[in-house]
Design a protein around this motif. Structure first.
Motif, short mmCIF file in Angstrom:
data_model
loop_
_atom_site.label_atom_id
_atom_site.label_comp_id
_atom_site.label_asym_id
_atom_site.label_seq_id
_atom_site.Cartn_x
_atom_site.Cartn_y
_atom_site.Cartn_z
N PHE A 60 0.82 -1.21 0.00
CA PHE A 60 0.00 0.00 0.00
C PHE A 60 0.86 1.27 0.00
CE2 PHE A 60 -2.89 -3.23 1.38
CZ PHE A 60 -4.13 -2.83 0.89
N ILE A 63 0.05 3.68 -2.78
CA ILE A 63 -1.24 4.34 -2.52
C ILE A 63 -1.07 5.43 -1.48
CG2 ILE A 63 -3.59 3.98 -1.67
CD1 ILE A 63 -3.46 1.16 -2.78
N LEU A 67 -2.11 9.20 -2.16
CA LEU A 67 -3.06 9.94 -1.32
C LEU A 67 -2.40 11.18 -0.72
CD1 LEU A 67 -4.89 7.05 0.60
CD2 LEU A 67 -5.86 8.55 -1.15
N THR A 264 5.18 8.24 -6.55
CA THR A 264 4.32 7.05 -6.65
C THR A 264 4.97 5.97 -7.51
OG1 THR A 264 2.37 8.48 -6.42
CG2 THR A 264 2.01 6.24 -7.24
#
Length: 469
Positions: A60, A63, A67, A264
């Protein structure tokens, strides 16, 4: 005597429509502004702290960076809108003061400066950690001292001299991330280099049980958002930027979008290429990946690049912290002598004071050499998040004031108004509440809370209702 709360908080300190500020005639152009902003944001938060994020969040982690990047992009849009409407020295500190009064402006200003100092401490520690790879017998504090003196000297240059130095430093790390993504993508699709092998199984296992990774994602978010907290320089540098109305909106979009994409994609590739047993919180995951390539001197070259990356971020954080000190001094919230500018237009006393505080990082790295990095980034991250909440709330009310009283100053509009301001604040509150999920962040949480209380109390002592200010 009864406390006059209205007098103490001094709400509605000034009319946001009557704030003329002289535009910069000899400041940054668009490319220099972009480089300064990228240099301030991209640093140890991705090159070193990403190992902690990957350990906590696992699959994660990308992510988490995505975010965090969306929150950062919202904050950049809020700061850009307010700074173009009122390009005041001190940026979001001045805007918060205009909406919520002098007390909150004072707290925000000193809180940002303290957060920047802690961020500088983490970057100077990262520089020392990278140097220790070459010279393991030399203590961290000695390297920290050398780099603290070096960046203070660099920041005594004028804006053009500073931007030239930063252009070289920032370009190296941006190119490095781009090359890592390019080569890493080729390796992920089958290119064999050394003993590095692609492995996407971690993503497949995360998809089968997605909810098991939520706590890890939340516990990593303060570290993630620390990697984005350099965005404050966008507002602070606007007063030293030529034609900000034309320059800043596009530049801010380029900066925020570039950082989110680089962070990312880099994290995706680190997860795919780096074996779990090589993860170490004190070693850059990029370094661990390059150690698998079996290319002569590859790790030494990368270590040099990582060192320049941390040095670049440290350099621009000294810039942003000194400009906030300048704003505080001009508003009689710091000693007036700090507002002095030399013949190059540099607030030299503010630079020297910000640089001097780095000596505290030297002391901490002497006392807690193995914990100083995570402690400083968590404390800096918490203070920066409180500042981001302030920016979001200020933006909500600032837009309303501009629409009602001087709509002609609203030359750039952040998207999503009025809902985005409160959605971002809610996410930040959730992240702060999740900090105890990672125990190493708790000392930073307590430290930052104590700092906030001390700053608030200091206003009462220095600028209470019975003080002349």
């Amino acid at each position: 005597m009864a406390l006059n709360l209205k007098s103490f908080f001094n709400c509605k300190n000034s009319n946001i429509c009557s704030q003329p500020h002289e535009p910069a005639k000899h400041g940054f152009n668009q490319s220099q502004f972009i480089i300064m902003a990228l240099g301030n944001i991209i640093g140890s938060g991705i090159f070193l702290a990403s190992s902690t994020v990957i350990i906590l969040a696992g699959a994660f982690a990308p992510i988490a960076y995505l975010l965090g990047g969306l929150i950062m992009m919202s904050e950049v849009a809020f700061i850009t809108e307010m700074s173009i409407a009122n390009p005041a020295p001190g940026s979001f500190k001045v805007h918060a003061q205009q909406i919520f009064g002098r007390w909150w402006g004072y707290v925000i200003g000193w809180m940002f400066w303290t957060s920047a100092v802690l961020g500088m401490a983490s970057e100077v520690t990262a520089c020392a950690l990278f140097m220790r790879i070459w010279f393991p017998s030399i203590p961290l504090w000695l390297f920290s001292l050398v780099f603290a003196l070096l960046v203070t000297a660099i920041n005594l240059c004028d804006a053009k001299g500073l931007s030239r130095v930063e252009f070289g430093l920032a370009s190296i790390k941006i190119i490095t991330l781009i090359l890592f993504i390019f080569v890493g993508t080729l390796m992920a699709f089958g290119l064999s280099i050394g003993s590095a092998r692609e492995n996407f199984s971690i993503f497949a296992s995360a998809l089968t049980e997605p909810f098991l990774g939520i706590s890890g994602l939340l516990s990593s978010m303060i570290v993630v958002l620390f990697a984005y907290t350099g965005t404050g320089i966008i507002g602070l540098a606007i007063t030293e930027t030529k034609q900000p109305e034309q320059t800043v909106p596009q530049a801010a979009m380029i900066v925020s979008g570039t950082v989110v994409i680089l962070y990312t994609l880099s994290t995706v590739l680190l997860l795919a290429l780096l074996p779990e047993q090589l993860l170490d919180k004190t070693i850059s995951p990029f370094m661990s990946v390059f150690s698998l390539l079996n290319i002569p001197f590859a790790t030494d070259v990368l270590n040099f690049i990582l060192l320049t990356a941390a040095l670049s971020s440290l350099n621009t954080q000294v810039y942003s912290s000194s400009r906030m000190l300048l704003s505080l001094a001009k508003n009689s919230e710091a000693p007036k002598q700090i507002a002095y500018k030399n013949n190059k237009g540099v607030p030299s006393k503010a630079v020297l004071l910000s640089g001097f505080t780095l000596l505290l990082a030297v002391l901490v790295s002497y006392i807690l050499p193995e914990k100083v990095f995570i402690y400083t980034i968590s404390a800096s991250g918490v203070l920066a998040l409180v500042n981001w909440m302030s920016v979001s709330a200020t933006h909500y009310f600032y837009r309303g004031e501009l629409i009602q009283n001087c709509p002609e100053k609203l030359k750039y509009k952040a998207p999503g108004y009025p809902y985005l301001s409160w959605i971002v604040s809610a996410f930040i509150l959730l992240i702060l509440a999740s900090a105890p999920l990672y125990p190493d962040q708790i000392p930073g949480l307590w430290t930052s809370s104590a700092i906030l209380i001390l700053i608030g109390l200091s206003y009462w002592i220095l600028h209470g209702p019975n003080k002349n200010s």
